[in-house]
Design a protein around this motif. Structure first.
Motif, PDB file in Angstrom:
ATOM      1  N   ASP A 150       0.818  -1.193  -0.011  1.00 42.27           N
ATOM      2  CA  ASP A 150       0.062   0.245   0.048  1.00 42.27           C
ATOM      3  C   ASP A 150       0.889   1.374  -0.022  1.00 42.27           C
ATOM      4  OD1 ASP A 150      -1.603   2.143   0.899  1.00 42.27           O
ATOM      5  OD2 ASP A 150      -2.817   0.924   2.095  1.00 42.27           O
ATOM      6  N   VAL A 151       0.759   2.170  -1.063  1.00 45.29           N
ATOM      7  CA  VAL A 151       1.708   3.418  -1.071  1.00 45.29           C
ATOM      8  C   VAL A 151       1.494   4.262   0.032  1.00 45.29           C
ATOM      9  CG1 VAL A 151       1.917   3.017  -3.666  1.00 45.29           C
ATOM     10  CG2 VAL A 151       0.015   4.541  -2.692  1.00 45.29           C
ATOM     11  N   SER A 152       0.297   4.081   0.841  1.00 37.48           N
ATOM     12  CA  SER A 152       0.359   5.226   1.950  1.00 37.48           C
ATOM     13  C   SER A 152       0.810   4.582   3.169  1.00 37.48           C
ATOM     14  CB  SER A 152      -1.106   5.302   2.138  1.00 37.48           C
ATOM     15  OG  SER A 152      -1.989   4.176   2.692  1.00 37.48           O
ATOM     16  N   ASP A 153       1.778   3.501   3.011  1.00 35.84           N
ATOM     17  CA  ASP A 153       2.352   2.856   4.259  1.00 35.84           C
ATOM     18  C   ASP A 153       3.846   3.233   3.920  1.00 35.84           C
ATOM     19  OD1 ASP A 153       3.969   1.226   5.735  1.00 35.84           O
ATOM     20  OD2 ASP A 153       2.500  -0.486   5.599  1.00 35.84           O
ATOM     21  N   GLU A 154       4.415   4.091   4.702  1.00 36.38           N
ATOM     22  CA  GLU A 154       5.971   4.428   4.342  1.00 36.38           C
ATOM     23  C   GLU A 154       6.666   3.288   4.615  1.00 36.38           C
ATOM     24  OE1 GLU A 154       7.698   7.406   7.044  1.00 36.38           O
ATOM     25  OE2 GLU A 154       9.579   7.352   5.682  1.00 36.38           O
ATOM     26  N   MET A 166       6.891   1.003   1.448  1.00 40.21           N
ATOM     27  CA  MET A 166       7.583   1.871   0.350  1.00 40.21           C
ATOM     28  C   MET A 166       9.091   1.568   0.801  1.00 40.21           C
ATOM     29  SD  MET A 166       5.387   3.046  -1.927  1.00 40.21           S
ATOM     30  CE  MET A 166       4.692   1.024  -1.488  1.00 40.21           C
ATOM     31  N   ARG A 167       9.506   1.411   1.803  1.00 41.14           N
ATOM     32  CA  ARG A 167      10.883   1.069   2.290  1.00 41.14           C
ATOM     33  C   ARG A 167      11.259  -0.093   1.680  1.00 41.14           C
ATOM     34  NH1 ARG A 167      12.349  -1.108   6.300  1.00 41.14           N
ATOM     35  NH2 ARG A 167      11.066  -0.612   7.545  1.00 41.14           N
ATOM     36  N   GLU A 168      10.243  -1.071   2.283  1.00 43.14           N
ATOM     37  CA  GLU A 168      10.374  -2.409   1.741  1.00 43.14           C
ATOM     38  C   GLU A 168      10.290  -2.840   0.381  1.00 43.14           C
ATOM     39  OE1 GLU A 168       7.489  -4.200   4.352  1.00 43.14           O
ATOM     40  OE2 GLU A 168       8.540  -3.479   6.032  1.00 43.14           O
ATOM     41  N   ALA A 169       9.622  -1.889  -0.275  1.00 40.29           N
ATOM     42  CA  ALA A 169       9.540  -2.359  -1.807  1.00 40.29           C
ATOM     43  C   ALA A 169      10.820  -1.857  -2.491  1.00 40.29           C
ATOM     44  CB  ALA A 169       8.447  -1.211  -2.325  1.00 40.29           C
ATOM     45  N   ILE A 212      -5.674  12.273  -0.364  1.00 38.34           N
ATOM     46  CA  ILE A 212      -4.313  12.943   0.050  1.00 38.34           C
ATOM     47  C   ILE A 212      -3.174  12.053   0.223  1.00 38.34           C
ATOM     48  CG2 ILE A 212      -2.985  14.563   1.273  1.00 38.34           C
ATOM     49  CD1 ILE A 212      -4.637  15.809  -0.934  1.00 38.34           C
ATOM     50  N   ASP A 213      -3.567  10.937   1.093  1.00 46.58           N
ATOM     51  CA  ASP A 213      -2.416   9.948   1.720  1.00 46.58           C
ATOM     52  C   ASP A 213      -2.248   8.946   0.626  1.00 46.58           C
ATOM     53  OD1 ASP A 213      -1.381   9.403   4.293  1.00 46.58           O
ATOM     54  OD2 ASP A 213      -2.817   7.850   4.790  1.00 46.58           O
ATOM     55  N   ILE A 214      -3.001   8.566  -0.275  1.00 47.93           N
ATOM     56  CA  ILE A 214      -2.538   7.581  -1.348  1.00 47.93           C
ATOM     57  C   ILE A 214      -1.948   8.410  -2.547  1.00 47.93           C
ATOM     58  CG2 ILE A 214      -3.339   6.030  -3.199  1.00 47.93           C
ATOM     59  CD1 ILE A 214      -5.451   5.052  -1.025  1.00 47.93           C
ATOM     60  N   VAL A 232       3.282   9.228  -2.968  1.00 51.37           N
ATOM     61  CA  VAL A 232       4.368   9.486  -3.859  1.00 51.37           C
ATOM     62  C   VAL A 232       5.705  10.185  -2.922  1.00 51.37           C
ATOM     63  CG1 VAL A 232       4.980  11.164  -5.633  1.00 51.37           C
ATOM     64  CG2 VAL A 232       2.582  10.253  -5.675  1.00 51.37           C
ATOM     65  N   PHE A 233       5.291  10.788  -2.060  1.00 53.69           N
ATOM     66  CA  PHE A 233       6.540  10.999  -1.067  1.00 53.69           C
ATOM     67  C   PHE A 233       7.146   9.919  -0.409  1.00 53.69           C
ATOM     68  CE2 PHE A 233       7.779  11.859   3.112  1.00 53.69           C
ATOM     69  CZ  PHE A 233       9.038  12.582   3.057  1.00 53.69           C
ATOM     70  N   TYR A 234       6.233   9.075   0.199  1.00 53.38           N
ATOM     71  CA  TYR A 234       6.740   7.879   0.889  1.00 53.38           C
ATOM     72  C   TYR A 234       7.708   7.204  -0.329  1.00 53.38           C
ATOM     73  CZ  TYR A 234       3.543   8.661   4.374  1.00 53.38           C
ATOM     74  OH  TYR A 234       2.642   9.393   5.397  1.00 53.38           O
ATOM     75  N   GLY A 235       7.231   6.998  -1.577  1.00 55.10           N
ATOM     76  CA  GLY A 235       8.072   6.320  -2.653  1.00 55.10           C
ATOM     77  C   GLY A 235       9.433   6.912  -2.645  1.00 55.10           C
ATOM     78  N   MET A 236       9.302   8.358  -2.983  1.00 55.17           N
ATOM     79  CA  MET A 236      10.535   9.133  -3.592  1.00 55.17           C
ATOM     80  C   MET A 236      11.471   8.932  -2.371  1.00 55.17           C
ATOM     81  SD  MET A 236       8.776  12.296  -5.345  1.00 55.17           S
ATOM     82  CE  MET A 236      10.455  13.064  -5.750  1.00 55.17           C
ATOM     83  N   ARG A 237      10.851   9.053  -0.977  1.00 54.69           N
ATOM     84  CA  ARG A 237      11.708   9.103  -0.039  1.00 54.69           C
ATOM     85  C   ARG A 237      12.942   7.886   0.170  1.00 54.69           C
ATOM     86  NH1 ARG A 237      15.062   8.300   3.182  1.00 54.69           N
ATOM     87  NH2 ARG A 237      15.036   8.649   5.566  1.00 54.69           N
ATOM     88  N   TRP A 238      12.382   6.806  -0.497  1.00 57.87           N
ATOM     89  CA  TRP A 238      13.187   5.522  -0.380  1.00 57.87           C
ATOM     90  C   TRP A 238      13.822   5.379  -1.801  1.00 57.87           C
ATOM     91  CZ3 TRP A 238      14.613   4.867   4.239  1.00 57.87           C
ATOM     92  CH2 TRP A 238      13.633   5.290   5.354  1.00 57.87           C
ATOM     93  N   GLN A 239      13.207   5.787  -2.928  1.00 57.48           N
ATOM     94  CA  GLN A 239      13.757   5.605  -4.064  1.00 57.48           C
ATOM     95  C   GLN A 239      14.905   6.477  -4.534  1.00 57.48           C
ATOM     96  OE1 GLN A 239      10.155   6.657  -6.276  1.00 57.48           O
ATOM     97  NE2 GLN A 239       8.669   4.942  -5.338  1.00 57.48           N
TER      98      GLN A 239
END
Ligand code: NAP
Length: 251
Positions: free
Chosen positions: A64-68, A71-74, A113-115, A120-127
């Protein structure tokens, strides 16, 4: 146009359906190892099978992209599978209920907003750290024409799609000299389950005529632009917002 993503690893969110699926299929057909990420693992697996049937290579990371943390684990999963992560498409998104702003339920506002923005931020934070480790790479964030114009009864969706443009431009500036490019794509109405599941055929027809081309777009038309931005053919393009809209915003 076929791109050369041989030896590259890509992570695509919302990749089990619609635009994300089309992007994943094109990346897979162009030689990338594609991490198919979406809520439903079974739906992800069917995209992996489609890519494999076409001679490509893909694997599933349900998240779930709204789970930071997810997103790190992905990103860690993509690094384990591919050695490094080189490309990411932050595509997952939802529509939210169609309600005027003065009546919009706050819980639905927060969910959209969360999704559509926080995700998008949670994704970029780790990408971004992963792309830096790889020596550079490219991120595409899925905005919309509604990143630049309003749309009645869609306040959180429009706000999120505008907001992710600011996020895209800021990250692009921060990492431009380190080989990480960040761009956004702005599709008009595209024929995916997001539309067909929520709108009647009459509404879809009314939407089609709002595009000077007289039709809505296809997921493949968004995929072509996205893959171009991910590729080295776009080596001098960063921090920008690219419409694929059949002329919707031209008038
Ligand atoms: P879609 O066919 O509904 O695909 C979106 C995928 O994202 C679905 O598989 C959905 O799963 C998944 N998803 C939803 N919430 C998620 C979450 N929290 N974490 C991970 N995955 C999640 O929609 P689409 O039309 O391809 O849209 C893709 C992107 O393009 C979205 O960001 C959308 O806003 C944007 N966009 C679409 C259009 C259009 O007209 N279609 C126009 C402009 C921009 P479920 O099906 O299980 O919910």
């Amino acid at each position: 146009m076929r791109f050369d993503f041989e030896g590259k690893t890509a992570l695509v969110t919302g990749a089990a359906s619609g635009i994300g699926r089309a992007i994943a299929l094109e990346l897979g057909a162009s030689g990338a190892l594609v991490v198919i990420s979406d809520l439903d693992a079974e739906a992800c697996r069917s995209v992996v099978e489609e890519i494999a049937a076409n001679g490509g290579n893909a694997c599933v990371f349900a998240a779930d992209v709204s789970d930071e943390d997810a997103m790190r684990e992905a990103v860690e999963f993509a690094q384990r599978k591919g050695g490094d992560l080189h490309m990411a498409v932050n595509n997952a998104g939802i529509g939210g209920p169609s309600v005027p702003t003065g009546e919009y339920p706050a819980a639905d506002w927060r969910r959209v907003i969360d999704i559509n923005l926080n995700g998008v931020f949670y994704g970029m934070r780790w990408q971004i750290p992963a792309l830096l480790r790889a020596g550079g790479g490219s991120i595409v964030n899925m905005s919309s024409i509604l990143g630049s114009v309003g749309f009645a009864k869609a306040a959180p969706y429009v706000a999120a799609k505008h907001g992710l443009l600011g996020l895209t431009r800021t990250a692009a500036m921060e990492y431009a000299q380190q080989g990480v490019r960040v761009n956004a794509v702005g599709p008009a109405f595209i024929n995916t389950p997001l539309l067909s599941a929520n709108l009647s055929p009459e509404t879809l027809e009314a939407l089609a005529v709002m595009h000077p081309m007289g039709r809505i777009g296809t997921p493949e038309e968004v995929s072509g632009l996205t893959c171009f931005l991910l590729s080295n053919r776009a080596s001098f393009i960063t921090g920008s917002y690219h419409l694929v809209d059949g002329g919707y915003t031209a008038p």
